[in-house]
Design an enzyme around this catalytic site. Structure first.
Site, mmCIF file in Angstrom:
data_model
loop_
_atom_site.group_PDB
_atom_site.id
_atom_site.type_symbol
_atom_site.label_atom_id
_atom_site.label_comp_id
_atom_site.label_asym_id
_atom_site.label_seq_id
_atom_site.Cartn_x
_atom_site.Cartn_y
_atom_site.Cartn_z
ATOM 1 N N ALA A 1 0.853 -1.193 0.000
ATOM 2 C CA ALA A 1 0.000 0.000 0.000
ATOM 3 C C ALA A 1 0.884 1.236 0.000
ATOM 4 C CB ALA A 1 -0.893 0.015 1.233
ATOM 5 N N LYS A 2 0.319 2.360 -0.248
ATOM 6 C CA LYS A 2 1.054 3.629 -0.099
ATOM 7 C C LYS A 2 0.041 4.730 0.140
ATOM 8 C CE LYS A 2 5.428 4.962 -0.496
ATOM 9 N NZ LYS A 2 6.621 4.097 -0.348
ATOM 10 N N GLY A 3 0.470 5.761 0.878
ATOM 11 C CA GLY A 3 -0.389 6.922 1.100
ATOM 12 C C GLY A 3 0.384 8.179 0.785
#
Ligand code: GLU
Length: 418
Positions: A105-107
């Site tokens: 994931a990444k934000g």
């Protein structure tokens, strides 16, 4: 960053190449060409002067096939959704290549953190955390630092999540301050991993590290730590850079002193010492060195830059520093690239140790952490390197093959719902 090289397209082209080499039909991995879940949020934030400013943020989960989604949060003014998608996918491959039980994931928040006061940054982070809260949890999705974020920001995320839950949940985020459940060795883990794989590739190629010349682009969490560890090992780092400038010294820089300068002044600009000159950032990439470590941001090594690169080995400290076109040029020039998803995985490996320590509520000493990190990095290096030899492919393709094979196997075993 917004530019002509779409990082998601670049990720897909490496993925397709790996699938082809594994003999996978499109149907067997087509799911992995898409992200699983994407959340885009508006983050109204009260500024110190009373104005409300609305920032844009994302949290994107690429895959949860091998475990909870894992990946950092980036604060950067030019970040766009496609970049976050690519970064999320790279986390899936990175966690698979080092064989830790996570998806990717990444934000991100579109913001220049240097322009905000500490109070503004705290309010922004907390409101963002609240907005993406339904996605988060130690069994669901575990953020960590990335460009523009640090332990302090992770502490705010931990506190905000814990406040909503009504009890303390240290395992929801990694890269936290030690005092609230952070792990020893996490801060410099990515840099340490970069040095471990550099030593290993140099050994395999017969490059004596004590005589090697090294250039490091980027002096943040990855580049700064890697340069310092190289220096402490007695290696010769002849150039380093940050966004403002690059420093060069033919006989090797005093990284200890430069680290102190950078901590105090938040820039390398203005650092002066005997024999040290300031050069253009792009010049650093094409210096006559043995080892080049791009440890800044994406798309730094373009086709044009690649034509002029003189290093024997490139170790990718950053995520996605080399464009697909540059990759082709470098491979024709027989320059070896240790790819990002292997080279910079040390950070997420120690994040994994932090999470395990949080779940078990027991803490390890720094020697245990560093020796297990080394073991995992060397094992993963060997998995990739032996496949490179066996299949006569680049280390990037081999790394993607190792990762994709593991993720596809998990998919086959789990089957498709419904
Ligand atoms: N942001 C880092 C990376 O790109 C670390 C991620 C993590 O520790 O979860 O690998």
């Amino acid at each position: 960053m917004t530019n002509q090289y779409d990082p998601y397209e670049q990720m897909l082209s490496a993925l397709d190449m790996a699938a082809e080499n594994l003999g996978l039909a499109m149907n067997e991995y087509t799911t992995l060409r898409h992200t699983e879940r994407e959340l885009s949020v508006s983050i109204p934030t009260e500024m110190d002067d009373g104005r409300t400013e609305v920032f844009t943020g994302y949290r994107i989960q690429h895959s949860s096939l091998r475990g909870p989604c894992k990946g950092g949060i980036r604060f950067h003014p030019n970040v766009d959704i496609n970049e976050v998608r690519a970064l999320a996918a790279w986390m899936t491959w990175k966690c698979a290549v080092v064989n830790i039980p996570y998806g990717g994931a990444k934000g991100a928040i579109q913001v220049d953190p240097a322009k905000l006061s500490s109070q503004e940054l705290g309010r922004l982070t907390r409101r963002y955390t609240a907005a993406i809260l339904p996605l988060l949890g130690p069994e669901k999705d575990i953020p960590a630092p990335d460009i523009g974020t640090d332990a302090r920001v992770m502490g705010w995320i931990m506190d905000t999540y814990s406040t909503f839950m009504g009890y303390s949940v240290p395992g929801v985020v990694t890269g936290k301050p030690i005092e609230i459940g952070g792990s020893l060795g996490r801060k410099e883990a990515t840099g340490r991993g970069v040095v471990i794989v550099t030593d290993e590739i140099a050994h395999r190629m017969g490059i004596p590290m004590q005589k090697a010349k090294i250039a490091v682009q980027g002096f943040g969490n990855v580049g700064g730590a890697a340069a310092k560890i190289f220096y402490d090992k007695g290696y010769t780092v002849i150039a380093v850079s940050d966004v403002n400038t690059a420093l060069y010294c033919e006989n090797g820089l005093n990284i200890e002193e430069i680290t102190g300068y950078s901590k105090q002044n938040h820039t390398l600009k203005g650092y002066a010492a005997k024999g040290v000159s300031e050069i253009e950032n792009e010049q650093l990439l094409t210096l006559d060195v043995d080892i080049l470590v791009p440890a800044a941001i994406e798309n730094q090594i373009t086709g044009k830059v690649a034509e002029n690169i003189r290093a024997k080995v490139i170790v990718e400290g950053a995520n996605g520093p080399t464009t697909a076109q540059a990759d082709d040029i470098l491979s024709k020039k027989k320059i070896i690239i240790v790819p990002d998803i292997l080279a910079n995985a040390g950070g997420v490996v120690v994040s994994y140790f932090e999470w395990v320590q949080n779940l078990q509520a027991i803490f390890w000493d720094v020697h245990e952490i560093n020796s297990l990190l080394k073991k995992i990095m060397l094992r993963s290096f060997e998995d990739v390197y032996s496949l490179t030899r066996e299949k006569k492919v680049s280390m990037r393709v081999a790394a993607y093959m190792v990762a994709l094979d593991r993720v596809v196997k998990a998919k086959q075993i789990r089957g498709m719902f419904p």
